[in-house]
Design an enzyme around this catalytic site. Structure first.
Site: not given
Length: 210
Positions: A129, A131
């Site tokens: 991930d 983000r």
């Protein structure tokens, strides 16, 4: 706290099947992406605002792909905001948990070969991930939002926003329908990414309350 800045460059009224929203377009000092806020109602003192920080998913949000739960979560969030009469969806342009659409399509092929979504990203040279949420926090601040009821199943998102100065007063679950096309994906999110999911097989809960 991040020192990146955001600037709202345009706003417009957007009537939708959920009701009337205002769409706000933002540019920023971190990347060349245009991030968005979809706002309903009077945010007043900015307290306890029902909020969804949603990462772009072209395949799920636009095409209706059943490989993930993104489109259904966005639909559920907009519906809940409409029921509440006010709220915000911050729409962050970080496709594929930050790896971009071309790489996400490659990851889909790896998943079809038997890899889960975490390992697929790693095999492509990315983190599970990638983000980040500092710009989402700056957008909320620009809207006058100081504390939120956050629609999420992701504890990392809560911690990231709180680290950026946004008070998360409540986590509101946004669980989608479990079916054969997304079950393994959701199991991976729960088992390997610590998402708070029950994975019930019944219809999704629409009570106002990822």
């Amino acid at each position: 706290m991040s020192k990146h800045t955001i600037t709202c460059t345009a706003k417009a009224r957007i009537p939708t099947r959920y009701g009337e929203f205002q769409l706000c377009h933002y540019v920023n000092s971190r990347d060349d992406k245009s991030h968005l806020a979809f706002v309903m109602g009077d945010l007043m003192d900015g307290k306890e605002v029902l909020t969804r920080v949603h990462s772009e998913c072209f395949t799920g949000d636009v095409l209706g792909s059943l490989r993930c739960d993104c489109g259904e979560q966005l639909d559920l969030a907009l519906g809940r905001i409409a029921e509440a009469g006010r709220g915000v969806v911050v729409y962050m342009r970080q496709e594929g948990r930050g790896i971009g659409l071309p790489k996400k399509i490659e990851a889909y092929n790896l998943q079809d070969e038997g890899h889960d979504t975490v390992d697929a990203n790693i095999l492509l040279g990315h983190q599970p991930d990638e983000r980040e949420y500092s710009l989402a926090a700056r957008i909320l601040e620009d809207l006058g939002v100081r504390s939120i009821r956050l629609m999420t199943n992701n504890p990392l998102k809560i911690r990231a926003l709180e680290a950026e100065g946004i008070a998360v007063l409540e986590r509101v679950h946004v669980e989608s329908t479990v079916h054969p096309e997304n079950e393994r994906y959701l199991q991976t999110k729960k088992r390997r990414m610590d998402h708070l999911l029950s994975l019930d097989q019944g219809p999704r809960d629409r009570a106002v309350g990822d």
